[in-house]
Structure formats: structure tokens, C-alpha cells
Design an enzyme around this catalytic site. Sequence first.
Site, mmCIF file in Angstrom:
data_model
loop_
_atom_site.group_PDB
_atom_site.id
_atom_site.type_symbol
_atom_site.label_atom_id
_atom_site.label_comp_id
_atom_site.label_asym_id
_atom_site.label_seq_id
_atom_site.Cartn_x
_atom_site.Cartn_y
_atom_site.Cartn_z
ATOM 1 N N GLU A 1 9.599 54.490 89.260
ATOM 2 C CA GLU A 1 9.418 53.347 88.436
ATOM 3 C C GLU A 1 7.963 53.365 88.019
ATOM 4 O O GLU A 1 7.503 52.863 87.038
ATOM 5 C CB GLU A 1 9.901 52.071 88.997
ATOM 6 C CG GLU A 1 11.361 52.173 89.360
ATOM 7 C CD GLU A 1 11.524 50.823 90.007
ATOM 8 O OE1 GLU A 1 13.039 50.283 89.928
ATOM 9 O OE2 GLU A 1 11.082 50.420 91.150
ATOM 10 N N ASP B 1 22.517 50.463 86.051
ATOM 11 C CA ASP B 1 23.905 50.479 86.478
ATOM 12 C C ASP B 1 24.730 49.070 86.335
ATOM 13 O O ASP B 1 23.979 47.958 86.082
ATOM 14 C CB ASP B 1 24.097 51.004 87.814
ATOM 15 C CG ASP B 1 23.391 49.898 88.923
ATOM 16 O OD1 ASP B 1 22.164 50.440 89.242
ATOM 17 O OD2 ASP B 1 23.777 49.025 89.290
#
Length: 229
Positions: A12, A196
Site C-alpha cells: 500500500e 475483496d
Amino acid sequence: MKIAIMAAMPEELMPILAQLGEYTQVEYAKNRYYFAKFGGHELVLAYSKIGKVFSTITATTMIEKFGAQMLLFSGVAGAISPKLSIGDLIIATQLAQHDLDITAFGHPFGYVPEGSVMIPSDAKLNAIARDVAIQKGLKLHEGIIATGDQFVANAQRKNWIADTFQADALEMEGGSVAVVCNALSIPFCILRAISDSADGSADVDFDTFLASSAQESAQFVLAMVDAIA
Ligand code: ADE
């Protein structure tokens, strides 16, 4: 303005560092902090490692040791709201800890005495995020983000979090970063891109979409820094 840009995982943070080009780094408390200039601001950047404890250490360090005056979190999240698809961006309006439980004493989930179930994020930073989304022609979702020390990969737990906290997305750091920033009166924004759907295929989806969703969030957070006066 000294701005903290925080993430949980290297996947990230690295897309953000890659955009900055030049930076310095310092080791502190078993973590690495990066320093750079961008958009007329001084930045301190780090990934904390996953979860509420590590993210608490990192947020506190960025503020108390390195002098950050505001904090932007960039990363990925599991979707709860059916309106969210993989790659979509969401900012938290409020954050809660879904795994905080002293209900045995008659308190609601997510509550401890002298705390609050929900912590609101900063309205001005969220307004900047909205403006950036308009400039970029992107849809930016807003909603409650629930945080806990669990990777949620089953529909039952996801639905319980949805029902208990009216949450739109879930992850593992935002709620603890919110506690730190709220306690220290530091404006913060928690930005996430969906990786997700926190269901039975969440583990596979997470591995598949972590990089691309982290990149979405990274691009957006740097545009936010550029838009901060
Ligand atoms: N971050 C991204 N997806 C997640 C999930 N399913 N559970 C917890 N944190 C997440």
C-alpha cells in the site's frame, strides 16, 4: 503543513513512495519512517504492519515524534455495502472497532467507558477528497468503516458487522488510527480502495486485487495532498 501518509502494508505504501522519487528514511521503534516533500508540503510516510496495535504505534509516532499535523491513510478494504465493487474508493465518515466487546457488562459492541462506538473523521479533509474525486471524474463512496484484528472472509461475520455497526466496509487499522487522531486532535481521513468482499472468496480476491486497488488509493491520496492548501 506536515502531513502523515500512512498505510498498513508495503504493497500500500510503495506505490506512493514511487511517485515521490526522492525521500530520506529513519528507523524508529522497529519501523521505517520516510520523509519527502510533495505539493508544497512536508510528508512523513510509513506502513505500520497489519492491525490495530501496530497502526496505533505508527500513527502516534508520526504525530508525537515526527510532528505530523494531519494524517491521511491509504490502503485497501473489504466491501460490505453491495454498492461497492473491487477497485472502488471509499472514505470513512465514521469508524468503529467491531471486535471491541465488553457486552458482558451491558455495553454496546464497540464501546468502552469514556470512549465512543463511532469516531468521526475530519469534515474538511473529506470535502477535499470529494473535490479531488470530481476533478478526476471518479466516484468516491462515503460510509462507516468497521475495524478489527481479523481478516474477515465469511458472510456470517460480515453480515454481523453490517447489522451491528451499519458499516459499508471493513479493514484492520482505520478505527485505531481514528482513536489516536481523535485523542491528539489531529484531522484525519481514512481512504480505502476495495480489494475483496469479505466473503468466502476474500482471501483469493485480496491476493489478486491488493496491488491494483492499493495503486488506486495511492494515486488518490497524493492528489489529495496536492489539493491541501
Ligand atoms: N482489508 C481488505 N480486505 C479485508 C478483509 N476482508 N478483512 C479485513 N481487512 C481487510
